[in-house]
Design an enzyme around this catalytic site. Structure first.
Site, short mmCIF file in Angstrom:
data_model
loop_
_atom_site.label_atom_id
_atom_site.label_comp_id
_atom_site.label_asym_id
_atom_site.label_seq_id
_atom_site.Cartn_x
_atom_site.Cartn_y
_atom_site.Cartn_z
N GLY A 39 20.83 103.99 32.26
CA GLY A 39 22.11 104.36 31.61
C GLY A 39 22.64 103.33 30.64
N THR A 41 24.33 100.06 28.64
CA THR A 41 25.70 99.55 28.53
C THR A 41 26.69 100.66 28.84
OG1 THR A 41 24.96 98.07 26.77
CG2 THR A 41 27.33 98.44 26.93
N SER A 145 22.87 96.59 22.58
CA SER A 145 23.62 95.45 22.06
C SER A 145 24.24 94.65 23.20
CB SER A 145 24.72 95.96 21.13
OG SER A 145 25.62 96.77 21.87
N GLY A 185 38.87 95.82 22.89
CA GLY A 185 40.02 94.95 23.16
C GLY A 185 41.26 95.76 23.52
N GLY A 271 33.39 91.91 19.06
CA GLY A 271 32.30 92.74 18.57
C GLY A 271 31.05 92.59 19.43
N LEU A 318 28.03 103.27 18.87
CA LEU A 318 28.65 104.30 19.70
C LEU A 318 27.59 105.04 20.49
CD1 LEU A 318 31.13 105.75 17.03
CD2 LEU A 318 31.75 104.43 19.07
N HIS A 443 47.62 129.53 21.96
CA HIS A 443 48.97 129.01 22.11
C HIS A 443 49.37 129.05 23.59
CE1 HIS A 443 53.20 128.23 21.36
NE2 HIS A 443 53.47 129.22 22.19
C1 LIG Z 1 33.49 98.18 27.37
C2 LIG Z 1 32.76 99.14 26.44
C3 LIG Z 1 33.28 100.39 26.23
C4 LIG Z 1 32.62 101.28 25.40
N1 LIG Z 1 33.16 102.51 25.23
C5 LIG Z 1 32.53 103.40 24.43
C6 LIG Z 1 33.05 104.71 24.28
O1 LIG Z 1 34.08 105.07 24.86
N2 LIG Z 1 32.37 105.57 23.49
C7 LIG Z 1 31.22 105.20 22.83
O2 LIG Z 1 30.65 106.03 22.12
N3 LIG Z 1 30.71 103.96 22.96
C8 LIG Z 1 31.33 103.06 23.75
N4 LIG Z 1 30.79 101.81 23.91
C9 LIG Z 1 29.55 101.48 23.17
C10 LIG Z 1 28.32 102.09 23.85
O3 LIG Z 1 28.25 101.63 25.18
C11 LIG Z 1 27.07 101.73 23.09
O4 LIG Z 1 27.22 102.11 21.74
C12 LIG Z 1 25.86 102.43 23.65
O5 LIG Z 1 25.66 102.11 25.01
C13 LIG Z 1 24.60 102.06 22.86
O6 LIG Z 1 23.51 102.73 23.39
P1 LIG Z 1 22.03 102.16 23.24
O7 LIG Z 1 21.15 103.13 23.94
O8 LIG Z 1 21.75 101.84 21.83
O9 LIG Z 1 22.02 100.76 24.01
P2 LIG Z 1 22.54 100.26 25.42
O10 LIG Z 1 23.44 101.24 26.07
O11 LIG Z 1 23.07 98.89 25.20
O12 LIG Z 1 21.23 100.22 26.30
C14 LIG Z 1 20.21 99.32 26.04
C15 LIG Z 1 19.37 99.15 27.30
O13 LIG Z 1 18.21 98.39 26.98
C16 LIG Z 1 17.93 97.51 28.05
N5 LIG Z 1 17.07 96.45 27.54
C17 LIG Z 1 17.36 95.45 26.65
N6 LIG Z 1 16.28 94.74 26.38
C18 LIG Z 1 15.26 95.28 27.11
C19 LIG Z 1 13.88 94.99 27.23
N7 LIG Z 1 13.29 94.03 26.52
N8 LIG Z 1 13.15 95.73 28.09
C20 LIG Z 1 13.71 96.73 28.79
N9 LIG Z 1 15.02 97.06 28.71
C21 LIG Z 1 15.76 96.34 27.86
C22 LIG Z 1 19.30 97.07 28.51
O14 LIG Z 1 19.24 96.56 29.83
C23 LIG Z 1 20.07 98.38 28.40
O15 LIG Z 1 19.99 99.12 29.60
C24 LIG Z 1 31.41 100.90 24.76
C25 LIG Z 1 30.87 99.63 24.99
C26 LIG Z 1 31.53 98.76 25.82
C27 LIG Z 1 30.93 97.40 26.06
#
Ligand SMILES: Cc1cc2nc3c(=O)[nH]c(=O)nc-3n(C[C@H](O)[C@H](O)[C@H](O)COP(=O)(O)OP(=O)(O)OC[C@H]3O[C@@H](n4cnc5c(N)ncnc54)[C@H](O)[C@@H]3O)c2cc1C
Length: 464
Positions: A39, A41, A145, A185, A271, A318, A443
Protein backbone atom coordinates in the site's frame (compact mmCIF):
# COMPACT_ATOMS: atom_id res chain seq x y z
CA UNK A 1 15.48 -17.65 -12.29
CA UNK A 2 11.76 -16.77 -12.40
CA UNK A 3 10.83 -14.65 -15.39
CA UNK A 4 7.82 -12.34 -15.55
CA UNK A 5 6.21 -10.19 -18.22
CA UNK A 6 6.32 -7.32 -15.73
CA UNK A 7 8.24 -6.70 -12.51
CA UNK A 8 6.97 -3.73 -10.49
CA UNK A 9 9.23 -2.28 -7.78
CA UNK A 10 7.22 -0.58 -5.01
CA UNK A 11 3.72 -1.47 -3.79
CA UNK A 12 2.25 2.01 -3.32
CA UNK A 13 -0.92 3.10 -5.14
CA UNK A 14 1.08 3.41 -8.36
CA UNK A 15 2.77 0.03 -8.15
CA UNK A 16 0.04 -2.20 -6.75
CA UNK A 17 -2.65 -0.76 -9.07
CA UNK A 18 -0.29 -1.22 -12.02
CA UNK A 19 0.29 -4.84 -10.98
CA UNK A 20 -3.46 -5.55 -10.76
CA UNK A 21 -4.21 -4.00 -14.16
CA UNK A 22 -1.29 -5.84 -15.78
CA UNK A 23 -2.51 -9.14 -14.30
CA UNK A 24 -6.07 -8.41 -15.49
CA UNK A 25 -4.63 -8.00 -18.98
CA UNK A 26 -2.98 -11.42 -18.79
CA UNK A 27 0.59 -10.38 -17.99
CA UNK A 28 2.58 -12.57 -15.59
CA UNK A 29 3.38 -9.99 -12.93
CA UNK A 30 5.61 -9.70 -9.85
CA UNK A 31 5.39 -6.94 -7.25
CA UNK A 32 8.49 -6.25 -5.12
CA UNK A 33 8.05 -4.32 -1.85
CA UNK A 34 10.67 -3.65 0.81
CA UNK A 35 8.13 -3.12 3.61
CA UNK A 36 6.16 -5.89 5.29
CA UNK A 37 2.90 -4.17 4.48
CA UNK A 38 1.64 -3.31 0.99
CA UNK A 39 0.00 0.00 0.00
CA UNK A 40 3.01 2.32 0.15
CA UNK A 41 3.05 5.81 1.63
CA UNK A 42 -0.62 6.34 0.85
CA UNK A 43 -2.08 3.48 2.87
CA UNK A 44 0.56 3.19 5.60
CA UNK A 45 1.74 6.72 6.45
CA UNK A 46 -0.09 9.09 4.10
CA UNK A 47 -3.57 9.59 2.71
CA UNK A 48 -5.41 7.01 4.78
CA UNK A 49 -4.03 7.44 8.33
CA UNK A 50 -4.10 11.24 7.95
CA UNK A 51 -7.74 11.15 6.87
CA UNK A 52 -8.61 8.79 9.74
CA UNK A 53 -7.14 11.28 12.22
CA UNK A 54 -8.73 14.24 10.44
CA UNK A 55 -12.12 12.56 10.78
CA UNK A 56 -11.64 11.67 14.47
CA UNK A 57 -10.27 15.08 15.40
CA UNK A 58 -13.08 16.83 13.50
CA UNK A 59 -15.65 14.77 15.39
CA UNK A 60 -13.96 15.78 18.66
CA UNK A 61 -14.09 19.43 17.57
CA UNK A 62 -17.75 19.16 16.52
CA UNK A 63 -18.75 17.58 19.83
CA UNK A 64 -16.93 20.25 21.81
CA UNK A 65 -17.83 23.30 19.78
CA UNK A 66 -20.67 22.67 17.36
CA UNK A 67 -23.10 20.16 18.86
CA UNK A 68 -24.92 22.68 21.07
CA UNK A 69 -26.11 24.53 17.97
CA UNK A 70 -27.93 21.29 17.05
CA UNK A 71 -29.51 21.10 20.51
CA UNK A 72 -27.17 18.30 21.59
CA UNK A 73 -25.58 18.98 24.95
CA UNK A 74 -22.79 16.47 25.62
CA UNK A 75 -22.15 16.09 29.36
CA UNK A 76 -18.42 15.95 28.85
CA UNK A 77 -16.19 15.25 25.91
CA UNK A 78 -12.89 13.56 26.69
CA UNK A 79 -10.06 12.65 24.39
CA UNK A 80 -8.80 9.05 24.44
CA UNK A 81 -5.79 9.51 22.17
CA UNK A 82 -4.52 5.89 22.31
CA UNK A 83 -7.94 4.73 21.13
CA UNK A 84 -8.04 7.32 18.36
CA UNK A 85 -4.60 6.16 17.19
CA UNK A 86 -5.67 2.50 17.44
CA UNK A 87 -8.71 3.20 15.25
CA UNK A 88 -6.38 4.74 12.65
CA UNK A 89 -4.03 1.74 12.81
CA UNK A 90 -7.00 -0.61 12.42
CA UNK A 91 -8.10 1.17 9.25
CA UNK A 92 -4.57 1.01 7.85
CA UNK A 93 -4.33 -2.71 8.63
CA UNK A 94 -7.71 -3.50 7.03
CA UNK A 95 -6.73 -1.69 3.86
CA UNK A 96 -3.17 -2.97 3.56
CA UNK A 97 -4.36 -6.54 4.24
CA UNK A 98 -6.96 -5.89 1.56
CA UNK A 99 -4.22 -5.07 -0.96
CA UNK A 100 -2.54 -8.41 -0.15
CA UNK A 101 -5.87 -10.16 -0.82
CA UNK A 102 -6.19 -8.32 -4.13
CA UNK A 103 -2.71 -9.53 -5.13
CA UNK A 104 -3.70 -13.14 -4.45
CA UNK A 105 -7.01 -12.73 -6.25
CA UNK A 106 -5.22 -11.37 -9.33
CA UNK A 107 -2.40 -13.93 -9.11
CA UNK A 108 0.30 -11.29 -8.75
CA UNK A 109 3.49 -12.74 -7.21
CA UNK A 110 4.45 -10.59 -4.22
CA UNK A 111 8.11 -10.63 -3.19
CA UNK A 112 9.11 -8.85 0.01
CA UNK A 113 12.56 -7.29 -0.16
CA UNK A 114 14.38 -4.35 -1.66
CA UNK A 115 14.30 -4.44 -5.43
CA UNK A 116 17.51 -3.41 -7.18
CA UNK A 117 17.90 -2.97 -10.95
CA UNK A 118 20.59 -5.25 -12.33
CA UNK A 119 20.39 -4.49 -16.06
CA UNK A 120 19.07 -6.65 -18.88
CA UNK A 121 15.62 -6.86 -17.25
CA UNK A 122 17.03 -8.44 -14.09
CA UNK A 123 16.00 -7.32 -10.62
CA UNK A 124 17.68 -8.48 -7.41
CA UNK A 125 15.35 -8.82 -4.42
CA UNK A 126 17.32 -8.32 -1.19
CA UNK A 127 15.79 -9.37 2.10
CA UNK A 128 16.82 -10.77 5.49
CA UNK A 129 16.50 -14.23 4.00
CA UNK A 130 19.05 -13.46 1.28
CA UNK A 131 19.16 -12.37 -2.33
CA UNK A 132 17.06 -13.67 -5.17
CA UNK A 133 17.16 -12.65 -8.80
CA UNK A 134 14.13 -12.40 -11.04
CA UNK A 135 13.73 -11.08 -14.57
CA UNK A 136 11.04 -9.04 -16.27
CA UNK A 137 10.42 -8.29 -19.94
CA UNK A 138 9.46 -4.90 -18.54
CA UNK A 139 10.38 -3.37 -15.19
CA UNK A 140 8.27 -0.60 -13.69
CA UNK A 141 9.86 1.65 -11.08
CA UNK A 142 7.24 2.79 -8.54
CA UNK A 143 9.32 3.56 -5.45
CA UNK A 144 7.39 6.73 -4.62
CA UNK A 145 8.76 9.50 -2.46
CA UNK A 146 10.10 10.37 0.98
CA UNK A 147 9.87 13.56 3.11
CA UNK A 148 12.38 16.35 2.46
CA UNK A 149 14.58 17.30 5.43
CA UNK A 150 15.85 20.79 6.19
CA UNK A 151 19.67 20.62 6.25
CA UNK A 152 19.92 22.52 9.54
CA UNK A 153 17.01 20.67 11.15
CA UNK A 154 17.32 16.92 10.45
CA UNK A 155 14.54 14.59 11.53
CA UNK A 156 15.18 12.97 14.92
CA UNK A 157 11.85 11.15 15.16
CA UNK A 158 10.97 12.90 18.42
CA UNK A 159 11.33 16.69 18.50
CA UNK A 160 11.85 17.22 14.77
CA UNK A 161 9.53 15.02 12.81
CA UNK A 162 8.07 14.26 9.39
CA UNK A 163 4.41 13.52 8.70
CA UNK A 164 5.07 9.85 9.53
CA UNK A 165 5.75 10.58 13.23
CA UNK A 166 3.11 13.34 13.32
CA UNK A 167 0.55 10.60 12.63
CA UNK A 168 1.32 8.94 15.96
CA UNK A 169 2.29 11.44 18.68
CA UNK A 170 1.39 9.67 21.91
CA UNK A 171 0.43 12.91 23.65
CA UNK A 172 -0.96 16.17 22.31
CA UNK A 173 1.97 18.62 22.05
CA UNK A 174 1.46 21.90 23.90
CA UNK A 175 2.93 23.79 20.96
CA UNK A 176 3.55 22.31 17.52
CA UNK A 177 5.38 24.37 14.91
CA UNK A 178 4.64 23.25 11.38
CA UNK A 179 7.07 24.30 8.67
CA UNK A 180 5.21 24.41 5.36
CA UNK A 181 1.59 25.39 4.64
CA UNK A 182 0.98 22.84 1.88
CA UNK A 183 -1.58 20.06 2.11
CA UNK A 184 0.35 17.89 4.58
CA UNK A 185 1.29 20.78 6.90
CA UNK A 186 -2.26 22.16 6.98
CA UNK A 187 -3.86 18.74 7.46
CA UNK A 188 -1.57 17.55 10.25
CA UNK A 189 -1.65 21.03 11.82
CA UNK A 190 -5.45 20.85 11.80
CA UNK A 191 -5.46 17.45 13.51
CA UNK A 192 -3.33 18.55 16.46
CA UNK A 193 -4.95 21.98 16.68
CA UNK A 194 -8.38 20.33 17.02
CA UNK A 195 -7.01 17.99 19.68
CA UNK A 196 -5.81 20.94 21.77
CA UNK A 197 -2.28 21.84 20.63
CA UNK A 198 -1.27 25.40 19.86
CA UNK A 199 -0.23 25.18 16.22
CA UNK A 200 1.95 27.76 14.47
CA UNK A 201 2.43 27.30 10.74
CA UNK A 202 5.46 28.95 9.14
CA UNK A 203 5.42 29.34 5.36
CA UNK A 204 7.98 30.92 3.07
CA UNK A 205 5.39 32.01 0.51
CA UNK A 206 2.87 34.71 1.35
CA UNK A 207 -0.16 32.40 1.45
CA UNK A 208 -1.41 29.02 2.61
CA UNK A 209 -1.91 26.23 0.04
CA UNK A 210 0.24 28.28 -2.36
CA UNK A 211 -0.75 26.18 -5.39
CA UNK A 212 -4.42 27.11 -5.04
CA UNK A 213 -6.56 29.94 -6.37
CA UNK A 214 -5.56 33.09 -4.43
CA UNK A 215 -9.06 33.84 -3.14
CA UNK A 216 -9.46 30.26 -1.92
CA UNK A 217 -6.12 30.49 -0.07
CA UNK A 218 -7.22 33.69 1.65
CA UNK A 219 -10.55 32.17 2.69
CA UNK A 220 -8.88 29.00 3.94
CA UNK A 221 -6.35 30.97 5.97
CA UNK A 222 -9.16 32.98 7.54
CA UNK A 223 -11.11 29.82 8.42
CA UNK A 224 -8.10 28.08 9.95
CA UNK A 225 -7.20 31.20 11.95
CA UNK A 226 -10.74 31.26 13.33
CA UNK A 227 -10.11 27.68 14.50
CA UNK A 228 -7.07 28.89 16.44
CA UNK A 229 -4.21 28.12 14.08
CA UNK A 230 -1.49 30.77 13.97
CA UNK A 231 0.28 31.66 10.72
CA UNK A 232 3.61 33.22 9.94
CA UNK A 233 3.41 33.67 6.18
CA UNK A 234 6.21 35.03 4.00
CA UNK A 235 8.55 33.93 6.80
CA UNK A 236 11.71 31.88 6.54
CA UNK A 237 13.03 29.46 9.14
CA UNK A 238 16.67 30.47 9.50
CA UNK A 239 17.85 28.20 12.31
CA UNK A 240 16.66 26.03 15.14
CA UNK A 241 17.99 24.72 18.42
CA UNK A 242 16.88 21.28 19.55
CA UNK A 243 17.13 20.63 23.29
CA UNK A 244 15.99 17.85 25.58
CA UNK A 245 12.80 19.66 26.57
CA UNK A 246 11.87 21.37 23.31
CA UNK A 247 12.91 23.23 20.20
CA UNK A 248 13.45 26.92 19.50
CA UNK A 249 12.75 27.79 15.89
CA UNK A 250 14.12 31.10 14.62
CA UNK A 251 12.20 32.70 11.79
CA UNK A 252 12.64 35.86 9.77
CA UNK A 253 9.67 37.65 8.28
CA UNK A 254 9.57 39.55 4.97
CA UNK A 255 10.72 42.74 6.71
CA UNK A 256 13.83 41.00 8.04
CA UNK A 257 12.52 40.89 11.62
CA UNK A 258 13.48 37.88 13.67
CA UNK A 259 11.13 35.89 15.90
CA UNK A 260 11.84 32.89 18.15
CA UNK A 261 9.19 30.22 18.49
CA UNK A 262 9.62 27.89 21.46
CA UNK A 263 7.75 24.64 20.93
CA UNK A 264 7.59 20.97 21.92
CA UNK A 265 7.77 19.57 18.44
CA UNK A 266 8.48 20.71 14.90
CA UNK A 267 6.79 19.08 11.94
CA UNK A 268 8.84 19.68 8.82
CA UNK A 269 6.39 19.52 5.93
CA UNK A 270 8.32 21.30 3.20
CA UNK A 271 7.67 18.71 0.52
CA UNK A 272 8.60 15.23 -0.60
CA UNK A 273 11.33 14.02 -2.92
CA UNK A 274 11.37 11.02 -5.25
CA UNK A 275 12.82 7.89 -3.70
CA UNK A 276 15.62 7.37 -6.21
CA UNK A 277 18.31 5.91 -3.95
CA UNK A 278 16.94 2.48 -3.00
CA UNK A 279 16.87 0.57 -6.27
CA UNK A 280 20.32 1.03 -7.81
CA UNK A 281 19.15 3.64 -10.30
CA UNK A 282 22.46 5.52 -10.40
CA UNK A 283 24.47 2.31 -10.98
CA UNK A 284 22.05 1.21 -13.70
CA UNK A 285 22.27 4.65 -15.36
CA UNK A 286 18.65 5.74 -15.05
CA UNK A 287 18.44 9.42 -16.08
CA UNK A 288 16.96 11.94 -13.65
CA UNK A 289 15.69 15.44 -14.24
CA UNK A 290 15.53 17.71 -11.19
CA UNK A 291 15.63 14.63 -8.97
CA UNK A 292 12.74 12.91 -10.74
CA UNK A 293 13.08 9.93 -13.07
CA UNK A 294 12.83 11.17 -16.65
CA UNK A 295 10.13 9.44 -18.70
CA UNK A 296 8.50 9.99 -22.07
CA UNK A 297 4.75 10.01 -22.72
CA UNK A 298 4.72 6.20 -22.42
CA UNK A 299 6.50 6.16 -19.02
CA UNK A 300 9.69 4.90 -20.72
CA UNK A 301 12.94 5.87 -18.97
CA UNK A 302 16.21 6.24 -20.87
CA UNK A 303 16.85 2.48 -20.37
CA UNK A 304 15.09 0.04 -22.69
CA UNK A 305 12.47 -2.04 -20.87
CA UNK A 306 12.58 0.16 -17.75
CA UNK A 307 9.60 2.41 -17.00
CA UNK A 308 8.55 4.64 -14.09
CA UNK A 309 5.31 5.99 -12.62
CA UNK A 310 3.89 7.83 -9.60
CA UNK A 311 5.74 10.18 -7.25
CA UNK A 312 9.03 9.19 -8.89
CA UNK A 313 8.19 11.06 -12.08
CA UNK A 314 6.84 14.47 -13.19
CA UNK A 315 3.53 15.89 -12.07
CA UNK A 316 1.80 16.32 -8.71
CA UNK A 317 2.68 13.83 -5.98
CA UNK A 318 -0.82 12.40 -5.51
CA UNK A 319 -2.09 8.87 -5.00
CA UNK A 320 -4.80 9.03 -7.69
CA UNK A 321 -2.29 10.37 -10.23
CA UNK A 322 0.04 7.44 -9.40
CA UNK A 323 -2.86 4.97 -9.74
CA UNK A 324 -3.97 6.36 -13.09
CA UNK A 325 -0.40 6.20 -14.36
CA UNK A 326 -0.17 2.59 -13.15
CA UNK A 327 -3.27 1.67 -15.14
CA UNK A 328 -2.21 3.61 -18.24
CA UNK A 329 1.28 2.07 -18.22
CA UNK A 330 -0.04 -1.50 -17.81
CA UNK A 331 -2.44 -0.92 -20.70
CA UNK A 332 0.32 0.49 -22.90
CA UNK A 333 2.62 -2.52 -22.44
CA UNK A 334 -0.37 -4.79 -23.10
CA UNK A 335 -0.80 -3.02 -26.45
CA UNK A 336 -3.77 -0.87 -25.43
CA UNK A 337 -4.12 2.92 -25.65
CA UNK A 338 -3.42 3.82 -21.99
CA UNK A 339 -3.55 7.54 -21.26
CA UNK A 340 -3.54 10.02 -18.36
CA UNK A 341 -5.11 13.45 -18.75
CA UNK A 342 -2.81 15.63 -16.65
CA UNK A 343 -5.13 18.61 -17.17
CA UNK A 344 -7.88 16.97 -15.15
CA UNK A 345 -6.21 15.75 -11.96
CA UNK A 346 -8.00 16.98 -8.85
CA UNK A 347 -6.08 18.28 -5.85
CA UNK A 348 -7.61 18.28 -2.38
CA UNK A 349 -6.59 19.66 1.01
CA UNK A 350 -8.65 17.87 3.68
CA UNK A 351 -8.81 20.72 6.16
CA UNK A 352 -12.11 22.06 7.41
CA UNK A 353 -13.40 23.57 5.22
CA UNK A 354 -11.91 21.36 2.52
CA UNK A 355 -10.19 22.86 -0.50
CA UNK A 356 -10.58 21.00 -3.79
CA UNK A 357 -9.63 22.12 -7.25
CA UNK A 358 -9.15 20.89 -10.78
CA UNK A 359 -7.83 22.61 -13.87
CA UNK A 360 -6.46 26.13 -14.07
CA UNK A 361 -6.84 28.96 -11.58
CA UNK A 362 -7.99 32.37 -12.76
CA UNK A 363 -4.40 33.63 -12.28
CA UNK A 364 -2.95 30.76 -14.34
CA UNK A 365 -5.42 31.47 -17.16
CA UNK A 366 -4.44 35.13 -17.17
CA UNK A 367 -0.74 34.22 -17.21
CA UNK A 368 -1.41 32.00 -20.26
CA UNK A 369 -3.31 34.84 -21.96
CA UNK A 370 -6.59 32.91 -21.90
CA UNK A 371 -9.66 35.17 -21.77
CA UNK A 372 -11.83 34.01 -18.87
CA UNK A 373 -15.18 34.61 -17.26
CA UNK A 374 -15.73 33.56 -13.68
CA UNK A 375 -18.82 32.44 -11.80
CA UNK A 376 -18.92 32.22 -8.00
CA UNK A 377 -21.48 31.00 -5.56
CA UNK A 378 -21.25 30.94 -1.79
CA UNK A 379 -22.17 28.05 0.51
CA UNK A 380 -24.30 30.42 2.57
CA UNK A 381 -26.80 30.64 -0.31
CA UNK A 382 -27.42 26.88 -0.29
CA UNK A 383 -30.15 25.15 1.73
CA UNK A 384 -28.25 21.92 2.36
CA UNK A 385 -25.18 23.83 3.58
CA UNK A 386 -27.41 25.70 6.02
CA UNK A 387 -29.00 22.47 7.31
CA UNK A 388 -25.58 20.91 7.76
CA UNK A 389 -24.37 23.99 9.64
CA UNK A 390 -21.66 24.20 6.99
CA UNK A 391 -22.27 27.48 5.23
CA UNK A 392 -18.64 28.62 5.06
CA UNK A 393 -17.00 28.66 1.63
CA UNK A 394 -17.56 29.13 -2.06
CA UNK A 395 -17.31 27.54 -5.50
CA UNK A 396 -15.53 29.32 -8.30
CA UNK A 397 -16.00 28.22 -11.91
CA UNK A 398 -13.51 29.50 -14.49
CA UNK A 399 -14.60 29.25 -18.14
CA UNK A 400 -13.14 30.42 -21.45
CA UNK A 401 -14.67 33.84 -22.19
CA UNK A 402 -15.31 33.04 -25.86
CA UNK A 403 -16.00 29.30 -26.02
CA UNK A 404 -17.48 28.85 -22.51
CA UNK A 405 -15.33 25.72 -22.12
CA UNK A 406 -14.57 24.91 -18.48
CA UNK A 407 -10.95 25.66 -17.60
CA UNK A 408 -10.98 25.20 -13.83
CA UNK A 409 -13.21 24.62 -10.82
CA UNK A 410 -12.22 25.57 -7.28
CA UNK A 411 -14.22 24.62 -4.21
CA UNK A 412 -13.69 25.67 -0.62
CA UNK A 413 -16.22 24.20 1.74
CA UNK A 414 -17.54 21.11 3.49
CA UNK A 415 -17.27 17.93 1.40
CA UNK A 416 -15.43 19.71 -1.39
CA UNK A 417 -13.42 16.49 -1.87
CA UNK A 418 -16.59 14.70 -3.01
CA UNK A 419 -18.05 17.65 -4.91
CA UNK A 420 -14.96 18.05 -7.09
CA UNK A 421 -15.60 14.71 -8.84
CA UNK A 422 -18.38 16.22 -10.93
CA UNK A 423 -16.09 19.04 -12.03
CA UNK A 424 -13.31 16.57 -12.92
CA UNK A 425 -15.73 14.63 -15.13
CA UNK A 426 -16.89 17.87 -16.72
CA UNK A 427 -13.31 18.87 -17.54
CA UNK A 428 -12.56 15.36 -18.78
CA UNK A 429 -15.54 15.54 -21.15
CA UNK A 430 -14.54 19.05 -22.31
CA UNK A 431 -17.83 20.39 -20.96
CA UNK A 432 -18.81 24.05 -20.98
CA UNK A 433 -20.03 26.09 -18.02
CA UNK A 434 -23.42 25.93 -19.73
CA UNK A 435 -23.32 22.09 -19.59
CA UNK A 436 -22.79 22.22 -15.81
CA UNK A 437 -25.43 24.90 -15.41
CA UNK A 438 -28.03 22.95 -17.42
CA UNK A 439 -27.42 19.65 -15.61
CA UNK A 440 -30.17 18.81 -13.14
CA UNK A 441 -28.76 18.59 -9.59
CA UNK A 442 -30.63 16.90 -6.72
CA UNK A 443 -32.13 19.24 -4.15
CA UNK A 444 -31.11 19.87 -1.44
CA UNK A 445 -27.44 19.04 -2.04
CA UNK A 446 -24.16 20.88 -1.86
CA UNK A 447 -23.70 20.06 -5.54
CA UNK A 448 -26.29 22.73 -6.33
CA UNK A 449 -23.60 25.27 -5.36
CA UNK A 450 -21.58 24.08 -8.34
CA UNK A 451 -24.57 24.49 -10.64
CA UNK A 452 -25.25 27.99 -9.30
CA UNK A 453 -21.59 28.97 -9.74
CA UNK A 454 -21.75 27.69 -13.33
CA UNK A 455 -24.93 29.72 -13.89
CA UNK A 456 -23.13 32.71 -12.45
CA UNK A 457 -20.49 32.53 -15.17
CA UNK A 458 -23.20 34.40 -17.12
CA UNK A 459 -24.50 36.16 -14.00
CA UNK A 460 -27.75 34.23 -13.79
CA UNK A 461 -27.58 32.28 -10.52
CA UNK A 462 -31.05 31.78 -9.13
CA UNK A 463 -30.41 31.97 -5.39
CA UNK A 464 -27.74 34.63 -5.19
C1 LIG B 1 0.79 12.53 5.30
C2 LIG B 1 0.47 12.36 3.83
C3 LIG B 1 -0.81 12.55 3.39
C4 LIG B 1 -1.12 12.37 2.06
N1 LIG B 1 -2.40 12.57 1.67
C5 LIG B 1 -2.73 12.40 0.37
C6 LIG B 1 -4.08 12.54 -0.06
O1 LIG B 1 -4.98 12.81 0.74
N2 LIG B 1 -4.35 12.33 -1.36
C7 LIG B 1 -3.38 12.02 -2.27
O2 LIG B 1 -3.69 11.85 -3.45
N3 LIG B 1 -2.09 11.88 -1.90
C8 LIG B 1 -1.75 12.06 -0.60
N4 LIG B 1 -0.44 11.87 -0.22
C9 LIG B 1 0.57 11.54 -1.25
C10 LIG B 1 0.49 10.06 -1.63
O3 LIG B 1 0.67 9.27 -0.48
C11 LIG B 1 1.52 9.74 -2.68
O4 LIG B 1 1.37 10.61 -3.77
C12 LIG B 1 1.39 8.32 -3.18
O5 LIG B 1 1.50 7.39 -2.13
C13 LIG B 1 2.43 8.01 -4.25
O6 LIG B 1 2.28 6.71 -4.69
P1 LIG B 1 3.49 5.89 -5.31
O7 LIG B 1 2.93 4.55 -5.66
O8 LIG B 1 4.16 6.67 -6.36
O9 LIG B 1 4.56 5.74 -4.13
P2 LIG B 1 4.48 5.34 -2.60
O10 LIG B 1 3.10 5.32 -2.09
O11 LIG B 1 5.46 6.21 -1.90
O12 LIG B 1 4.97 3.84 -2.59
C14 LIG B 1 6.28 3.50 -2.91
C15 LIG B 1 6.59 2.13 -2.33
O13 LIG B 1 7.84 1.69 -2.83
C16 LIG B 1 8.54 1.02 -1.79
N5 LIG B 1 9.95 1.00 -2.14
C17 LIG B 1 10.84 2.04 -2.23
N6 LIG B 1 12.01 1.60 -2.66
C18 LIG B 1 11.89 0.26 -2.87
C19 LIG B 1 12.76 -0.74 -3.36
N7 LIG B 1 14.00 -0.46 -3.77
N8 LIG B 1 12.31 -2.01 -3.41
C20 LIG B 1 11.05 -2.31 -3.04
N9 LIG B 1 10.17 -1.40 -2.58
C21 LIG B 1 10.60 -0.13 -2.52
C22 LIG B 1 8.19 1.83 -0.56
O14 LIG B 1 8.42 1.07 0.62
C23 LIG B 1 6.71 2.12 -0.82
O15 LIG B 1 5.90 1.10 -0.29
C24 LIG B 1 -0.10 12.01 1.13
C25 LIG B 1 1.20 11.80 1.58
C26 LIG B 1 1.49 11.96 2.91
C27 LIG B 1 2.90 11.72 3.38
Amino acid sequence: MDTFDLVVIGAGPGGYVCAIRAAQLGLKTALVERDASLGGTCLNVGCIPSKALLESSELFHVMRHKSEAHGIMPASVKLDLPRMLARKEGIVKDLTDGVAVLMKKNKVTVLHGRGVLKGGGKVAVLSDSGEREIAGKSVCLAMGSVPVQLPFLPFDGNRVVSSTEALCFDTVPAHLVVIGAGAIGLEMGSVWNRLGAKVTVVELLPRVAPFADAQMSTFLERALKAQGMVFRLGAKVTSAKVEADGVTVVIQNGKGEEERLACDKVLVAVGRKPCTDTAGLAEAGVALDGGRVTVDDHFQTNLPGVFAIGDLIRGPMLAHKAQDEGVAFAELIAGKPGHVNYDAIPNVVYTHPELACVGLTEEECKAKGLPVKVGKFYFKGNGRAKSLGEDEGLVKVVAHAETDRLLGVHILGARASDMIAEAVLALEMHASAEDLARTCHAHPTLSEILKEAALNVDKRAIHG
